[in-house]
Design an enzyme around this catalytic site. Structure first.
Site, PDB file in Angstrom:
ATOM      1  N   ARG A 152     -21.870  33.522 -51.293  1.00  0.00           N
ATOM      2  CA  ARG A 152     -21.321  32.207 -51.628  1.00  0.00           C
ATOM      3  C   ARG A 152     -22.371  31.504 -52.479  1.00  0.00           C
ATOM      4  NH1 ARG A 152     -17.018  33.632 -50.512  1.00  0.00           N
ATOM      5  NH2 ARG A 152     -15.565  32.922 -48.911  1.00  0.00           N
ATOM      6  N   GLU A 165     -17.915  26.097 -58.006  1.00  0.00           N
ATOM      7  CA  GLU A 165     -16.888  26.889 -58.718  1.00  0.00           C
ATOM      8  C   GLU A 165     -15.648  26.049 -59.001  1.00  0.00           C
ATOM      9  OE1 GLU A 165     -16.128  30.361 -56.335  1.00  0.00           O
ATOM     10  OE2 GLU A 165     -18.228  30.936 -56.384  1.00  0.00           O
ATOM     11  N   HIS A 222     -16.138  35.048 -59.416  1.00  0.00           N
ATOM     12  CA  HIS A 222     -15.755  35.234 -58.003  1.00  0.00           C
ATOM     13  C   HIS A 222     -14.603  36.246 -57.891  1.00  0.00           C
ATOM     14  CE1 HIS A 222     -15.674  33.155 -53.813  1.00  0.00           C
ATOM     15  NE2 HIS A 222     -15.348  34.444 -53.719  1.00  0.00           N
TER      16      HIS A 222
HETATM   17  P1  NAP Z   1     -20.287  39.831 -41.662  1.00  0.00           P
HETATM   18  O1  NAP Z   1     -19.888  41.210 -41.272  1.00  0.00           O
HETATM   19  O2  NAP Z   1     -20.081  38.725 -40.713  1.00  0.00           O
HETATM   20  O3  NAP Z   1     -21.831  39.883 -42.101  1.00  0.00           O
HETATM   21  C1  NAP Z   1     -22.585  38.757 -42.364  1.00  0.00           C
HETATM   22  C2  NAP Z   1     -24.073  39.120 -42.301  1.00  0.00           C
HETATM   23  O4  NAP Z   1     -24.830  37.955 -42.672  1.00  0.00           O
HETATM   24  C3  NAP Z   1     -24.525  39.529 -40.895  1.00  0.00           C
HETATM   25  O5  NAP Z   1     -25.399  40.617 -40.986  1.00  0.00           O
HETATM   26  C4  NAP Z   1     -25.283  38.301 -40.403  1.00  0.00           C
HETATM   27  O6  NAP Z   1     -26.349  38.594 -39.514  1.00  0.00           O
HETATM   28  C5  NAP Z   1     -25.857  37.786 -41.706  1.00  0.00           C
HETATM   29  N1  NAP Z   1     -26.245  36.388 -41.597  1.00  0.00           N
HETATM   30  C6  NAP Z   1     -25.514  35.341 -41.172  1.00  0.00           C
HETATM   31  N2  NAP Z   1     -26.246  34.215 -41.191  1.00  0.00           N
HETATM   32  C7  NAP Z   1     -27.470  34.570 -41.641  1.00  0.00           C
HETATM   33  C8  NAP Z   1     -28.670  33.859 -41.861  1.00  0.00           C
HETATM   34  N3  NAP Z   1     -28.768  32.538 -41.645  1.00  0.00           N
HETATM   35  N4  NAP Z   1     -29.749  34.550 -42.328  1.00  0.00           N
HETATM   36  C9  NAP Z   1     -29.666  35.876 -42.578  1.00  0.00           C
HETATM   37  N5  NAP Z   1     -28.542  36.607 -42.368  1.00  0.00           N
HETATM   38  C10 NAP Z   1     -27.472  35.946 -41.914  1.00  0.00           C
HETATM   39  O7  NAP Z   1     -19.527  39.386 -42.988  1.00  0.00           O
HETATM   40  P2  NAP Z   1     -19.020  40.300 -44.199  1.00  0.00           P
HETATM   41  O8  NAP Z   1     -17.656  40.781 -43.937  1.00  0.00           O
HETATM   42  O9  NAP Z   1     -20.087  41.296 -44.534  1.00  0.00           O
HETATM   43  O10 NAP Z   1     -18.920  39.170 -45.352  1.00  0.00           O
HETATM   44  C11 NAP Z   1     -20.058  38.440 -45.714  1.00  0.00           C
HETATM   45  C12 NAP Z   1     -19.718  37.302 -46.662  1.00  0.00           C
HETATM   46  O11 NAP Z   1     -19.490  37.800 -47.966  1.00  0.00           O
HETATM   47  C13 NAP Z   1     -18.462  36.484 -46.377  1.00  0.00           C
HETATM   48  O12 NAP Z   1     -18.647  35.563 -45.330  1.00  0.00           O
HETATM   49  C14 NAP Z   1     -18.208  35.815 -47.700  1.00  0.00           C
HETATM   50  O13 NAP Z   1     -18.900  34.590 -47.777  1.00  0.00           O
HETATM   51  C15 NAP Z   1     -18.820  36.800 -48.708  1.00  0.00           C
HETATM   52  N6  NAP Z   1     -17.775  37.437 -49.539  1.00  0.00           N
HETATM   53  C16 NAP Z   1     -17.747  37.208 -50.865  1.00  0.00           C
HETATM   54  C17 NAP Z   1     -16.768  37.814 -51.633  1.00  0.00           C
HETATM   55  C18 NAP Z   1     -16.690  37.599 -53.104  1.00  0.00           C
HETATM   56  O14 NAP Z   1     -15.596  37.649 -53.653  1.00  0.00           O
HETATM   57  N7  NAP Z   1     -17.795  37.416 -53.784  1.00  0.00           N
HETATM   58  C19 NAP Z   1     -15.817  38.635 -51.047  1.00  0.00           C
HETATM   59  C20 NAP Z   1     -15.881  38.851 -49.688  1.00  0.00           C
HETATM   60  C21 NAP Z   1     -16.873  38.256 -48.924  1.00  0.00           C
HETATM   61  P3  NAP Z   1     -26.082  39.231 -38.049  1.00  0.00           P
HETATM   62  O15 NAP Z   1     -25.515  40.591 -38.319  1.00  0.00           O
HETATM   63  O16 NAP Z   1     -27.418  39.320 -37.448  1.00  0.00           O
HETATM   64  O17 NAP Z   1     -25.112  38.329 -37.380  1.00  0.00           O
HETATM   65  C1  8YV Z   2     -11.751  36.044 -52.179  1.00  0.00           C
HETATM   66  C2  8YV Z   2     -13.900  35.903 -50.756  1.00  0.00           C
HETATM   67  O1  8YV Z   2     -11.892  35.989 -53.559  1.00  0.00           O
HETATM   68  O2  8YV Z   2     -13.169  37.061 -48.857  1.00  0.00           O
HETATM   69  C3  8YV Z   2     -13.880  36.169 -49.302  1.00  0.00           C
HETATM   70  O3  8YV Z   2     -14.619  35.496 -48.575  1.00  0.00           O
HETATM   71  O4  8YV Z   2     -14.676  35.126 -51.213  1.00  0.00           O
HETATM   72  C4  8YV Z   2     -12.994  36.662 -51.654  1.00  0.00           C
HETATM   73  O5  8YV Z   2     -12.557  37.836 -51.107  1.00  0.00           O
HETATM   74  C5  8YV Z   2     -11.345  34.742 -51.692  1.00  0.00           C
HETATM   75  O6  8YV Z   2     -11.390  34.586 -50.339  1.00  0.00           O
HETATM   76  C6  8YV Z   2      -9.967  34.400 -52.181  1.00  0.00           C
HETATM   77  O7  8YV Z   2      -9.961  33.077 -52.297  1.00  0.00           O
END
Ligand code: NAP
Ligand code: 8YV
Length: 315
Positions: free
Chosen positions: A231, A260, A278
């Site tokens: 994010r 954004e 994004h």
């Molecule tokens: P997840 O399985 O919950 O993993 C999140 C990781 O972040 C965990 O390892 C957690 O640590 C760590 N974390 C949380 N708070 C932290 C902190 N303060 N300092 C260091 N590490 C921390 O989530 P995920 O499914 O991998 O998704 C992660 C994130 O990616 C989403 O929440 C979203 O914001 C982002 N995302 C972006 C896109 C995009 O389009 N760019 C798409 C999908 C997701 P622990 O394991 O120790 O709890």
């Molecule tokens: C999507 C994301 O683009 O899953 C998330 O957290 O940031 C992305 O997969 C978004 O959620 C759609 O708005």
């Protein structure tokens, strides 16, 4: 029988919107339009459909006395006030796992793009500059040191891909994960100091705001690259612009931004950045899977059936 009323708090992805419209009456951003009309509609709303970046505030929840479920199309739900939802017994759901491969693929793509200057090379050819000379040399990725901030579902998927590039893998997270076999560092600064590529993939929200700050960027150093697919709020964007302009770090590849869809103008003109809008989960296949899951959660929540993927705060 009339269809249940759903409030869409953002412009929904068409796959999600179409699925919802088949079973529900969807009110597109009715809360942002006429206040009197919304006050009349509000008691009938039983579901909120949101995107990953949507804001679902305590005050909005308070206006919806019969709300049962908030179904987010995305794994991130940092804009949803989960505490306020829990107090009211409202379920919040999201779409984990189904998008992990796509996001990890894009993270690797961004790493290769910034290291090997692929977008810049494309411009070099298109602008007819090739006959005048070669591109500057890039940075080798195979065998380099990768640091992952956030070793969750997506972080692990990135690490698996990086293994195929013979990269050494280290990470930081809230808790240590000895079973992963990767090297753990206690915080992003300590990790940044030891890697060539720092990939950020934590949730957004208050707990991670500006986790990547000037100190972390300084530790990453003039040969280090930052990749952010988490994010925009996780990185101090002003500090990043300064670090890129002054050569404090080598470059950055960014899929997410603090405000954004507005991207700081300073970034547009820099040669050592790669910018994407994004789009890490934006493939036909994954967006369909996200829509199916978000719809199934909405349907189950309104039917009083077990939710498929509630957020951890609601389990
Ligand atoms: P997840 O399985 O919950 O993993 C999140 C990781 O972040 C965990 O390892 C957690 O640590 C760590 N974390 C949380 N708070 C932290 C902190 N303060 N300092 C260091 N590490 C921390 O989530 P995920 O499914 O991998 O998704 C992660 C994130 O990616 C989403 O929440 C979203 O914001 C982002 N995302 C972006 C896109 C995009 O389009 N760019 C798409 C999908 C997701 P622990 O394991 O120790 O709890
Ligand atoms: C999507 C994301 O683009 O899953 C998330 O957290 O940031 C992305 O997969 C978004 O959620 C759609 O708005």
């Amino acid at each position: 029988m009339s269809k249940p009323d759903i409030l869409a708090v953002a412009k929904l992805h068409p796959f999600y919107l179409e699925a919802l419209q088949a079973s529900f009456t969807v009110h597109d951003r009715a809360h942002e339009a006429d206040a009197a009309a919304f006050a009349e509609l509000a008691p009938r709303i039983s579901g909120i459909a949101a995107m990953g970046e949507s804001r679902v505030s305590r005050s909005l929840l308070a206006q919806l006395p019969n709300l049962k479920v908030v179904s987010v199309f995305g794994v991130g739900y940092d804009g949803v006030d989960t505490e306020a939802a829990r107090e009211r017994g409202i379920c919040v759901t999201h779409t984990p796992d189904v998008l992990s491969d796509d996001v990890a693929d894009l993270a690797i793509g961004l790493m290769l793009s910034i290291a090997r200057r692929i977008p810049q090379a494309d411009q070099h050819v298109r602008a007819g500059r090739w006959p005048s000379g070669p591109m500057p040399l890039g940075r080798k990725v195979t065998g380099a040191r990768l640091g992952i901030v956030g070793l969750g579902r997506i972080g692990k998927a990135i690490a698996r891909r990086a293994q195929a590039f013979d990269m050494s893998i280290a990470y930081t997270a809230r808790s240590e994960k000895p079973e992963s076999g990767y090297l753990h560092y206690p915080n992003p600064k300590a990790l940044a100091a030891e890697v060539d590529f720092l990939v950020v993939i934590t949730p957004g929200g208050a707990g991670t705001r500006h986790l990547i700050n000037a100190e972390v960027l300084s530790a990453l150093g003039p040969n280090g690259f930052l990749i952010n697919v988490a994010r925009g709020s996780v990185v101090d964007e002003s500090a990043l612009v300064h670090a890129l302009q002054s050569g404090l770090i080598a470059g950055a590849a960014l899929d997410v931004f603090e405000n954004e869809p507005n991207v700081p103008a300073e970034l547009w003109s820099l040669g050592n950045v790669v910018l994407t809008p994004h789009m890490a989960s934006a493939t036909q296949q994954t967006r369909q899977a996200m829509a199916d899951l978000a719809f199934a959660n909405m349907r189950a929540g309104l039917a009083g059936e077990p939710l498929l993927t509630p957020v951890p705060e609601c389990r």
